[in-house]
Every structure is written in structure tokens, then in C-alpha cells.
Design a protein around this motif. Sequence first.
Motif, PDB file in Angstrom:
ATOM      1  N   ASP A 101      57.994  37.273  59.806  1.00  0.00           N
ATOM      2  CA  ASP A 101      58.691  36.025  59.493  1.00  0.00           C
ATOM      3  C   ASP A 101      59.218  36.033  58.057  1.00  0.00           C
ATOM      4  OD1 ASP A 101      58.596  34.768  61.922  1.00  0.00           O
ATOM      5  OD2 ASP A 101      56.849  33.526  61.467  1.00  0.00           O
ATOM      6  N   LEU A 102      58.406  36.551  57.110  1.00  0.00           N
ATOM      7  CA  LEU A 102      58.851  36.646  55.715  1.00  0.00           C
ATOM      8  C   LEU A 102      60.037  37.596  55.577  1.00  0.00           C
ATOM      9  CD1 LEU A 102      55.433  36.781  53.799  1.00  0.00           C
ATOM     10  CD2 LEU A 102      57.096  34.908  53.796  1.00  0.00           C
ATOM     11  N   ALA A 103      59.954  38.730  56.261  1.00  0.00           N
ATOM     12  CA  ALA A 103      61.044  39.709  56.182  1.00  0.00           C
ATOM     13  C   ALA A 103      62.331  39.156  56.786  1.00  0.00           C
ATOM     14  CB  ALA A 103      60.640  41.003  56.887  1.00  0.00           C
ATOM     15  N   LEU A 104      62.217  38.349  57.839  1.00  0.00           N
ATOM     16  CA  LEU A 104      63.408  37.761  58.455  1.00  0.00           C
ATOM     17  C   LEU A 104      64.133  36.823  57.500  1.00  0.00           C
ATOM     18  CD1 LEU A 104      62.077  37.065  62.054  1.00  0.00           C
ATOM     19  CD2 LEU A 104      63.946  38.610  61.436  1.00  0.00           C
ATOM     20  N   LEU A 105      63.411  36.300  56.504  1.00  0.00           N
ATOM     21  CA  LEU A 105      64.037  35.420  55.518  1.00  0.00           C
ATOM     22  C   LEU A 105      64.918  36.188  54.544  1.00  0.00           C
ATOM     23  CD1 LEU A 105      61.012  33.083  54.635  1.00  0.00           C
ATOM     24  CD2 LEU A 105      62.960  32.559  56.121  1.00  0.00           C
ATOM     25  N   VAL A 106      64.656  37.490  54.376  1.00  0.00           N
ATOM     26  CA  VAL A 106      65.393  38.272  53.370  1.00  0.00           C
ATOM     27  C   VAL A 106      66.311  39.331  53.978  1.00  0.00           C
ATOM     28  CG1 VAL A 106      63.628  37.886  51.622  1.00  0.00           C
ATOM     29  CG2 VAL A 106      63.475  39.893  53.088  1.00  0.00           C
TER      30      VAL A 106
END
Length: 223
Positions: A101-106
Motif C-alpha cells: 500500500d505504501l509503495a502504491l502511493l509512490v
Amino acid sequence: MWFKFFLPATTSGRKDTIDRWVQLIVGLALYGLALALMVRAHIGVAPWDVLSFGLIENFHLSYGMATVAVSIVVLLLWIPLRQRFGIGTLMNGLTVGLWADLALLVVPVTDELWLRCIYFGAGLVILAFATVLYIDADFGPGPRDGLMTGLVRITKQPVWLVRTVLEGSVLLLGWALIGWGFGTTVGVGTLLFAFGVGPLIQLFLPPVTRWRARRSARLDDPR
């Protein structure tokens, strides 16, 4: 003792244990990044993620939450295999989805096919490498990889073959669920993952294992 749950199955000492913890966390973070890259590629997700997207569509979960839910289901399949349960197993099941989920933000969304192909190829290679990293840290395999290693132990077949058969079987199940309205994310990337991740894991496993053995011996060498 209870504290042994937080230790790797094998370690040469305190420094080696700390180093293995770093390896575990890096492996899980890379795994989450790899999943995010393949989702952004939008050319077909991994077989297990077909099930995750079914949950997303039907229960309005985030990708990470759906991934955690699938991990819990997979852990139930460990029971007949009598797999060793470790802190790494819990951390994989509960944190990989959060890292994704964090990686999908960047990781930016793109419509460029060539870039999406690079996303997927990089994601596939990173995921295989990350899998070997956290398995070799020896805190217990992740839910899906514990299923793989348990089947390897029982069937005596090579890792690449067991992983390929496992991913192919899940792919067929995913297609069946799509027929019942549980997801629409199967594509060429799904096939590439199903039949490519096993050989890639087999490729990375020997050199990472040798590196881990040399590093463990050097970290706690008293000289």
C-alpha cells in the motif's frame, strides 16, 4: 522459552541475529514494492492477487488489507503440512500488504505500455529475490512460501517445479472465481508470474544462501 520465537532458527550469535532481522525487513519491504510494481503494470497480477482483487471488488478493501486476508486463508493450509511457524511468518502475513500500500502511493500510474512492461519485469525479479531474502533470514517462511517449502519437503521435488505447479493451480482457481464474479485481473502478466517466479527463485536461492553463510561466519568471528 518464549523469546526464541523472535530468533531465527539458526544463528551464529547476536550480530548475526540482528543482521538477519535487517535482511527479513528488507526482504518484506522489497516484496511489497514488487507487488505494487506489478499492480501498476496493469498487464495481469500474480495468481494469488487475483483472489486479493476479488476481495477488493466485493468488500471494498485496500490492496494491502486484501493481501493480509488471503495470507490468513493460506496459513490454514499449513495445518496438514506441519510447517514451522515463526515471527517471520507473522510479519510477512501482516506487513507485506502494508508495504505494498505504501509503495502504491509512490509508484506512478502510467499508460505507456513499454513502461508498464518494465514495471512488471522489475516486479517479478524483485519479488523472487525478496522471497529468497526473507526465507534465508530463517525466521520462518511467509504464508505462501511456507506452503511452497512444505510441499517441497513432502514431494521431494525441486523448488522451481513446486512453485510453478502451485502458482498454476492458484491461477486456475482464480479463473474459476472470475467466472463467479470474483475479479477481472488475469492477463499475460499472470501467466508470466505463474511460470516465471519458480525458476527465478531457484536462480537466486544458491548465491543468497552462500552469501548468508559467509556473512554469518564473519559477523560473529571472535578473531
